[in-house]
Scaffold this active site. Structure first.
Site, mmCIF file in Angstrom:
data_model
loop_
_atom_site.group_PDB
_atom_site.id
_atom_site.type_symbol
_atom_site.label_atom_id
_atom_site.label_comp_id
_atom_site.label_asym_id
_atom_site.label_seq_id
_atom_site.Cartn_x
_atom_site.Cartn_y
_atom_site.Cartn_z
ATOM 1 N N THR A 276 0.866 -1.173 0.000
ATOM 2 C CA THR A 276 0.000 0.000 0.000
ATOM 3 C C THR A 276 0.902 1.223 0.000
ATOM 4 O O THR A 276 1.913 1.260 0.699
ATOM 5 C CB THR A 276 -0.939 0.024 1.221
ATOM 6 O OG1 THR A 276 -1.773 -1.131 1.144
ATOM 7 C CG2 THR A 276 -1.821 1.256 1.232
ATOM 8 N N PHE A 278 1.265 5.154 0.802
ATOM 9 C CA PHE A 278 0.670 6.175 1.652
ATOM 10 C C PHE A 278 1.216 7.544 1.264
ATOM 11 O O PHE A 278 2.380 7.657 0.873
ATOM 12 C CB PHE A 278 1.012 5.915 3.120
ATOM 13 C CG PHE A 278 0.323 4.702 3.680
ATOM 14 C CD1 PHE A 278 -0.855 4.819 4.390
ATOM 15 C CD2 PHE A 278 0.846 3.433 3.481
ATOM 16 C CE1 PHE A 278 -1.508 3.706 4.901
ATOM 17 C CE2 PHE A 278 0.208 2.308 3.985
ATOM 18 C CZ PHE A 278 -0.968 2.442 4.697
#
Ligand code: PEP
Ligand code: MN
Length: 676
Positions: A276, A278
């Site tokens: 992921t 960010f």
């Protein structure tokens, strides 16, 4: 024998301690190198040197019987650490206050992926990290905008489940800038209470992202009900609270440890390489040292002309800049229109990149730079396995220089840029549905000064449509000279205006008076008007500059054309490239007319700017029987359109009754204009 093993183990421990000491020593020297580099202005990375170093290491390794794969793996990590450390030295994240703490807002709780990514991102910071746990991404952004937190850490995309739409939509509207990125490897686990086993489970708590990234595994448990939760750590917490062996959750190993629950199965994601990304956002943009590899993110809407996206993208090719991401999102409230989110390798502090962005701006009707930040992708230096360590490394072939558009010479230095013809020689054409404003088009905006009632605005819309006007006007928030005069019907009026526009197929324009109204008014109106009295209300200009509706900016009654163009620049520089100028008369010593219509402004403005120019003869002259000749003059002098006020019963108008045309006068005007 046992004693021997113990001795050997001790020996290994001693070697490991020695290795650690040496690594620490290497780090220290690496820091000295960056200090020396800072003084000399040399770039952080010298990939030539790194390649030589790796080749040398491999060849030394061979002498000691160590295989090259093993050594490269270790030294990639060491070089990576060294580069990160050096980058950190040049790019630290200090809070605005000096309290020795960093306040970080995240969506979720302790142990959530946002929490883990934040601790990874700020790992080298000396300040204490204080987390503000929020329920929604909106609240995370708001906490930083309001100054309650220093940084917002927001997930933006996942390598399995894709972009996080809510965060994209927030980036479009926030005043925050992206100052950093973090990539976090997500290793989802199935967790449960101490007595739980996979076969016992009947219910699984999970965040929807977690569910989508582990969809294949979940499909293998058809008897389990999926219960959605706002984040993964919260799901782990739920397990503890419920203490039911039939309940499971999807969470990180870290969250499982934190909440002291059992891991039933590791690595349950569809893709084992599940990352992921960010974004770290702050109130102010942060300049990135040019020696650090940087990325820039922006959001843009391209012009409504064929091939404009292709032209926009070709600018990156022309400047030899690598685009790392292109994502499109619908514009909320504008069906079938798209915003493009784009990341590229480059730094806005670099003059070449600034030139690229200037050129890109010409093909956009909205362009907002979201931020420049150090790239998390540390490129691994390639090593040639056939290389002879003693051989001189080859010098990279020089790239053929690309032809760049040189900024044209300006005779006089202007304080505005984006509004000028020097910046954009071709006319800006603003499209609203089928209507085009600018270029060779001539349009008519007509309607009452103020929306007064349902019947009044519907009668006006009918009249406008019947006789060929293109856009319906109507003030809902009125800037009146006297506080006791009619102030407009507000949103109630706007509902009527919107409904009348929709009924008769006319886009609508209305004035906005304050920055906090902009978002709401932009949801209902097709064009936002900035009145003459607000031409230099800079916070209002900035607010409309951040929205994606076209804006009509009226010339202030005591403003020069230079001031008008600088006011337009405020809007353009915020990202909104759809600005229409309006000449509505200025104050002179003459008192016979309400204002003096400055028709000479039209040819001058057409030379100075690419933006469309509309003339408002109604507010200029202030008398209904003299509006029509001025409207005709505006067309003759080259304006891109006019805006006039009319009313079903002008004498009864609640504002500007003297200048409102009767319907028959309006019809005559439309006939006359057509003949010109
Ligand atoms: C208007 O057009 O409604 C208006 C108030 O005009 P101005 O801002 O030019 O006075
Ligand atoms: Mn008016």
């Amino acid at each position: 024998m046992n004693k021997n093993i113990e001795e050997l183990r001790k020996k290994i421990n001693d070697i490991d301690t020695e290795l650690i000491k040496l690594l620490a020593e290497r780090r220290k020297v690496s820091k000295e190198v960056v200090i020396a580099k800072k003084e000399s202005g040399k770039p952080i990375r010298d990939q030539q040197r790194e390649m030589e170093l790796l080749n040398k290491i491999i060849s030394i390794g061979k002498e000691y019987n160590l295989d090259s794969h093993f050594l490269t793996k270790i030294f990639y990590e060491i070089i990576d650490d060294s580069v990160r450390l050096q980058q950190k030295y040049l790019q630290n994240y200090k809070p605005e206050n000096d309290a020795g703490i960093l306040r970080i807002a995240i969506q979720g709780i302790e142990g959530s992926y946002s929490y883990l990514a934040s601790t990874q991102f700020f790992a080298h910071n000396e300040e204490e990290l204080i987390f503000l746990y929020k329920d929604t991404f909106d609240e995370v952004v708001e906490a930083v905008e309001k100054g309650e937190a220093d940084f917002a850490v927001l997930p933006i995309e996942n390598t399995t489940s894709g972009g996080i739409n809510e965060v994209y939509d927030l980036l479009l509207h926030t005043t925050l800038s992206i100052v950093g990125e973090e990539k976090f490897q997500v290793k989802h686990c199935l967790i449960g209470t101490q007595d739980a086993t996979i076969s016992k489970l009947t219910k699984i708590f999970t965040h929807y992202q977690g569910a989508s990234q582990c969809s294949k595994f979940l499909a293998s448990l058809p008897n389990c009900e999926i219960s959605f939760y706002s984040d993964t750590a919260m799901s782990a917490k739920k397990i503890v609270e419920e203490n039911n062996p039939q309940y499971g959750a999807i969470a990180s190993e870290e969250a499982a440890n934190l909440f002291n629950v059992k891991i039933l199965k590791r690595n349950i994601a569809n893709q084992s390489e599940n990352f992921t990304r960010f974004l770290v956002c702050a109130r102010k943009p942060k300049e990135v040292d040019l020696r650090i590899p940087a990325k820039t993110s922006l959001v843009m809407a391209t012009s409504h002309t064929p091939g404009s996206l292709a032209k926009a993208i070709s600018v990156f090719h022309k400047y030899n800049v690598n685009m790392t991401k292109l994502e499109s999102r619908p514009i909320l409230g504008n069906p079938w229109e798209e915003m493009f989110y784009l990341d590229f390798e480059g730094n806005t502090a670099d003059p070449e990149i600034r030139q690229l962005l200037d050129e890109l701006g010409k093909y956009t009707r909205f362009l907002k730079i979201l931020g420049t930040y150090p790239s998390k992708d540390i490129v691994k230096t390639k090593i040639d396995s056939f290389a002879d360590a003693s051989r001189e490394p080859e010098i990279e072939k020089e790239e053929k220089p690309v032809e760049k558009e040189l900024p044209k010479k300006q005779k006089v230095k202007k304080s505005y840029k984006l509004a000028s013809r020097d910046y954009k020689p071709e006319d800006t054409i603003i499209k609203i549905g089928d209507i085009e404003i600018g270029g060779d088009n001539f349009i008519v905006i007509a309607g009452p000064c103020s929306v007064e009632s349902h019947d009044q605005i519907f009668a006006c819309a009918n009249e406008a449509k019947e006789h060929g006007a293109h856009i319906l006007r109507g003030g809902c928030f009125k800037p009146r000279t006297s506080p006791y005069s009619f102030q407009g019907l507000g949103f109630e009026g706007l509902n009527e205006l919107e409904a009348a526009g929709k009924t008769f197929g006319l886009p609508v324009i209305t004035e906005v008076l304050s920055p906090d109204q902009v978002e709401a008014v932009a949801r209902q109106a097709d064009i936002l008007q900035i009145g003459a009295r607000n031409m230099q209300n800079f916070s209002l200009l900035k607010a409309v500059g951040r929205c994606h509706r076209p804006v009509m900016l009226k010339r202030g009654m005591m403003s020069s054309l230079d001031e008008l163009l600088n006011a337009a620049e405020y809007i353009l520089s915020q990202g909104n490239r759809q600005v229409i100028l309006c000449e509505r008369g200025i104050r002179t010593f003459e008192t016979a007319t309400r204002n003096t219509l400055d028709l000479s402004a039209i040819p001058i403005l057409k030379e100075l700017t690419h933006l469309p120019i509309i003339v408002d003869p109604s507010h200029a002259i202030g008398q209904r029987d003299k509006v029509v000749p001025l409207a005709k003059a505006a067309k003759v002098v080259g304006a891109h359109g006019i805006m006039v006020e009319f009313h079903p019963e002008p004498e009864k108008a609640l504002s500007d009754p003297d200048q409102a045309l009767r319907f028959d006068q309006f019809e005559e005007m439309m006939r006359d204009l057509r003949k010109l």
